[in-house]
Design a protein around this motif. Sequence first.
Motif: not given
Lengths: 99, 99
Positions: A29-45, A71-74
């Motif tokens: 989910a993190s990989k696909k979210s980071s690839e979204e055009e409008g994503n700035l970052f997606y960090k997991i702690h 709304n994304s499939e992933h």
Amino acid sequence: MSEQAIYVYAKWQVKEGKLDEVLQILKEASKKSSEEEGNLFYKIHQSKANQNILILFEGYENESALEFHKNSEHYQNLVVKQIVPLLENREVIVMDQIF
Amino acid sequence: MSEQAIYVYAKWQVKEGKLDEVLQILKEASKKSSEEEGNLFYKIHQSKANQNILILFEGYENESALEFHKNSEHYQNLVVKQIVPLLENREVIVMDQIF
């Protein structure tokens, strides 16, 4: 919708014994979210005091980028359908950065 | 002490009517914390749903940099002595970034 960057913080309490499974799905989910055009970052702690507490910190260019993510499939399949049932507790706060 | 970067997330619920005062003091605390040698970032966010909820997200080069921050004059004076009494609730989680 505002054109200002928007941030999401989420605190997940994973059910006992489900951490590995959640982390496996979350990696995708993190990989696909980071690839979204409008994503700035997606960090997991992960909390140092309790390994079952995960803190997600996400940034989006604007509100429509966040809507696109939700709304994304992933997001719908990996997070809502697969991960959420494995969580004891889930808190999500949508935020502006003020300084 | 581990040499790995370490992150702190804090969620503050500010007492009704004390937001401006807290933000005023926090601006100074944020500036001084960002100037600490081992600080990576010190970001302040505000919930869009409730303006009295502030989310701090901080990064430090390693555990000793975080210890330095917690023992600093500005943290002890500005955050512990001045801001904390103006908070309804305060949650702090020390974390590792996992991906």
